[in-house]
Scaffold this motif. Structure first.
Motif, short mmCIF file in Angstrom:
data_model
loop_
_atom_site.label_atom_id
_atom_site.label_comp_id
_atom_site.label_asym_id
_atom_site.label_seq_id
_atom_site.Cartn_x
_atom_site.Cartn_y
_atom_site.Cartn_z
N THR A 4 0.86 -1.19 0.00
CA THR A 4 0.00 0.00 0.00
C THR A 4 0.89 1.23 0.00
O THR A 4 2.10 1.13 0.21
CB THR A 4 -0.91 0.05 1.24
OG1 THR A 4 -0.09 0.22 2.40
CG2 THR A 4 -1.73 -1.22 1.40
N ARG A 5 0.27 2.35 -0.23
CA ARG A 5 1.05 3.59 -0.17
C ARG A 5 0.18 4.70 0.36
O ARG A 5 -1.04 4.69 0.23
CB ARG A 5 1.67 3.91 -1.53
CG ARG A 5 0.85 4.34 -2.76
CD ARG A 5 -0.57 4.19 -2.80
NE ARG A 5 -1.20 4.61 -4.03
CZ ARG A 5 -2.09 5.61 -4.14
NH1 ARG A 5 -2.46 6.30 -3.09
NH2 ARG A 5 -2.63 5.89 -5.30
N PHE A 6 0.86 5.65 1.01
CA PHE A 6 0.22 6.90 1.38
C PHE A 6 0.91 7.94 0.52
O PHE A 6 2.13 8.00 0.48
CB PHE A 6 0.42 7.17 2.88
CG PHE A 6 -0.04 8.54 3.31
CD1 PHE A 6 -1.31 9.00 2.98
CD2 PHE A 6 0.80 9.37 4.05
CE1 PHE A 6 -1.73 10.27 3.37
CE2 PHE A 6 0.38 10.63 4.45
CZ PHE A 6 -0.88 11.08 4.10
N ALA A 7 0.10 8.74 -0.20
CA ALA A 7 0.67 9.58 -1.26
C ALA A 7 0.30 11.05 -1.09
O ALA A 7 -0.43 11.61 -1.91
CB ALA A 7 0.19 9.05 -2.61
N PRO A 8 0.80 11.68 -0.05
CA PRO A 8 0.45 13.09 0.13
C PRO A 8 1.19 14.00 -0.84
O PRO A 8 2.29 13.68 -1.28
CB PRO A 8 0.91 13.38 1.56
CG PRO A 8 2.05 12.44 1.78
CD PRO A 8 1.73 11.20 1.00
N ILE A 40 5.75 10.62 -2.08
CA ILE A 40 5.59 12.07 -2.07
C ILE A 40 5.17 12.50 -3.48
O ILE A 40 5.93 12.36 -4.44
CB ILE A 40 6.92 12.76 -1.66
CG1 ILE A 40 7.40 12.24 -0.28
CG2 ILE A 40 6.77 14.27 -1.67
CD1 ILE A 40 6.50 12.60 0.89
N ASP A 41 3.96 12.99 -3.58
CA ASP A 41 3.41 13.41 -4.88
C ASP A 41 3.79 14.86 -5.16
O ASP A 41 3.01 15.78 -4.94
CB ASP A 41 1.88 13.25 -4.90
CG ASP A 41 1.46 11.79 -5.07
OD1 ASP A 41 2.34 10.91 -5.08
OD2 ASP A 41 0.24 11.53 -5.22
N ASP A 42 5.02 15.02 -5.67
CA ASP A 42 5.54 16.37 -5.82
C ASP A 42 5.76 16.77 -7.28
O ASP A 42 6.73 17.45 -7.60
CB ASP A 42 6.86 16.51 -5.03
CG ASP A 42 7.88 15.46 -5.45
OD1 ASP A 42 7.55 14.58 -6.26
OD2 ASP A 42 9.02 15.52 -4.96
N VAL A 200 -6.30 2.75 -0.73
CA VAL A 200 -7.40 3.35 0.03
C VAL A 200 -7.23 4.86 -0.06
O VAL A 200 -6.14 5.39 0.18
CB VAL A 200 -7.38 2.93 1.51
CG1 VAL A 200 -8.56 3.55 2.25
CG2 VAL A 200 -7.41 1.42 1.64
N ARG A 201 -8.29 5.54 -0.42
CA ARG A 201 -8.24 7.01 -0.46
C ARG A 201 -9.66 7.55 -0.30
O ARG A 201 -10.61 6.78 -0.21
CB ARG A 201 -7.58 7.48 -1.76
CG ARG A 201 -8.21 6.95 -3.03
CD ARG A 201 -7.31 7.27 -4.22
NE ARG A 201 -7.85 6.76 -5.47
CZ ARG A 201 -7.18 6.75 -6.62
NH1 ARG A 201 -5.95 7.22 -6.67
NH2 ARG A 201 -7.73 6.29 -7.71
N GLY A 202 -9.78 8.85 -0.27
CA GLY A 202 -11.06 9.47 0.01
C GLY A 202 -12.04 9.30 -1.14
O GLY A 202 -11.65 9.13 -2.30
N1 GLU Z 1 -1.58 13.05 -3.96
C1 GLU Z 1 -2.92 12.57 -4.07
C2 GLU Z 1 -3.77 13.27 -3.02
O1 GLU Z 1 -3.21 13.72 -2.03
C3 GLU Z 1 -2.95 11.07 -3.86
C4 GLU Z 1 -4.27 10.44 -4.10
C5 GLU Z 1 -4.12 8.93 -4.14
O2 GLU Z 1 -4.05 8.33 -3.08
O3 GLU Z 1 -4.06 8.38 -5.23
O4 GLU Z 1 -4.94 13.43 -3.17
#
Ligand code: GLU
Length: 440
Positions: A4-8, A40-42, A200-202
């Motif tokens: 899994t990943r958390f991608a802020p 890190i989504d940069d 998993v995301r919003g």
């Molecule tokens: N960087 C995206 C966000 O913060 C990631 C979304 C995702 O989990 O794919 O909304």
């Protein structure tokens, strides 16, 4: 293997909404003995800041959400270009030249006619000459992914079976006019190449998921399991989005919220499982089931974190707070009794200072007018410090004998005179900690 990943995106501080996403992905990976990636989504170089990358890591570390590795989208731009080339090759990528104003006009027209505001694919009909002319006039266009107009379906871990008509969605822009690669494709390339199995995301990402499933398939990747958790609302059901800025994790930390209180709440809030404050991450991992979460918006009340923090603190042994007590200057001989007596009377560790100051310096007495004489007389009977476990019992018995007062009328004025407040620890237990009595 579960990954899994958390991608802020490092464009601000993490807040409780981000934490919900991070935690769910973390718990799924840990429960399966898999890998948890911090991504890190940069790609948005303008808005991304290194200080936020550091802050994100610091906040996750504070919470004990340890990642197995860090990935940075900024270092993978060549991978995204390669994917874009592939989409071009297979005829799923096209350049479009409408200006934002033109697009807005099209949308308004569609809405006026009662139609959904979906991009009309006018750019697909351009001849090579027309395209060359537009490029000469307007510069590079944006690049859109050509959706297959079928239904896009997946079994969502929270929402259940989802089916979205691709024709109801605009062909997503994956590369901006200035050449910046957008999250929609970058995320897909990363998820595929990093072997992400669960996302998993919003629920604000549901439409993204629909288009991303088609992009993954076009690129020959395997589609992860998707789950979209509901969005958090305030206690009255109001949107939290505007207030999330005030719910930054670092602010909560500053206010004394304990990590396990925050994690215990967010790991269960919105699910059918009870919210109980846990002392160990392992307990949160064991009991976590994404399928127990509901799709309805989830009410979040920041005030709930304080009773949970208080409850958590009551379970802590002295060792866990020793350094805090040292910082306050609590003498070694008093540390154990101080913690035992005070831990049931604090909401957060920030409250320790007030109690220690009270013990060390004495409290400004609170004496009601009608008790003034009584308290003055009682003080003449109070033995000299240091006090011990018998002091309160012996003293109040003597005061009772001398004044005839009993019950609340006896005890409450004395408590208020010694501690300046009507509530607090058992006085017999507190007395040995009191170094000074100001009311004397
Ligand atoms: N960087 C995206 C966000 O913060 C990631 C979304 C995702 O989990 O794919 O909304």
């Amino acid at each position: 293997m579960t990954t899994t990943r958390f991608a802020p995106s490092p464009t601000g501080y993490l807040h409780v909404g981000n934490l919900r996403t991070a935690l769910m992905n973390y718990l799924i990976a840990r429960k399966a003995g898999g890998t948890f990636i911090l991504r890190i989504d940069d790609t948005d170089a303008e808005r991304s800041k290194e200080e936020y990358v550091d802050a994100i890591k610091e906040d996750l570390e504070w919470l004990g959400l340890h990642w197995d590795r860090v990935e940075r989208q900024g270092t993978r731009l060549d991978r995204y270009s390669a994917a874009a080339d592939k989409l071009r090759e297979i005829g799923r990528f096209y350049e479009a030249f409408e200006t934002p104003v033109e697009l807005d006009l099209k949308r308004k027209k569609q809405l006026n006619m009662g139609k959904p505001p979906v991009y009309d694919r006018a750019a697909l009909a351009l001849s090579d000459d027309e395209r060359a002319a537009l490029r000469a006039e307007r510069g590079q266009g944006v690049w859109r992914f050509k959706l297959d107009h079928q239904r896009i379906e997946w079994a969502d871990g929270v929402l259940g079976d989802i089916s979205i008509d691709a024709a109801s969605v605009s062909d997503p822009v994956l590369i901006r006019q200035d050449g910046q690669v957008l999250y929609t494709i970058a995320s897909v390339v990363d998820d595929t190449e990093m072997g992400v199995t669960d996302v998993v995301r919003g629920s604000d990402h549901v439409t993204n998921t629909a288009t991303q499933i088609q992009i993954i398939e076009a690129l020959g990747g395997s589609v992860p399991r998707f789950a979209h958790h509901s969005l958090l609302t305030g206690p009255g059901g109001e949107a939290l989005s505007k207030r999330l800025g005030t719910l930054a994790l670092r602010d909560l930390r500053e206010r004394g919220v304990q990590p396990m209180a925050l994690l215990s709440l967010l790991a269960r809030l919105g699910s059918s499982d009870p919210i109980e404050v846990r002392s160990e991450m392992a307990e949160l991992i064991d009991g976590f089931e994404i399928s127990h979460f509901g799709s309805a918006p989830t009410k979040f009340n920041v005030d709930d974190l304080f009773p949970l923090t208080a409850k958590y603190l009551q379970t802590l042994p002295l060792e866990a707070v020793q350094s805090r007590l040292d910082d306050l200057g609590v003498p070694v001989s008093l540390a154990a009794p101080f913690w035992t007596v005070i831990r049931d009377n604090i909401e957060t560790l920030n409250d320790l200072e007030g109690w220690w100051t009270l013990c060390r310096d004495g409290a400004d007495p609170v004496i009601e007018e009608e008790d003034a004489e009584f308290v003055a007389e009682a003080m003449t009977l109070l033995p000299e410090a240091p006090f011990d476990g018998e002091t309160w019992g012996g003293w109040t018995a003597a005061v009772k004998a001398a004044t005839g007062r009993k019950g609340r009328g006896l005890f409450m004025p004395l408590r208020k005179a010694l501690t300046g407040q009507a509530h607090g620890p058992d006085m017999a237990a507190l007395m040995p900690l009191l170094q000074v009595v100001k009311a004397r």
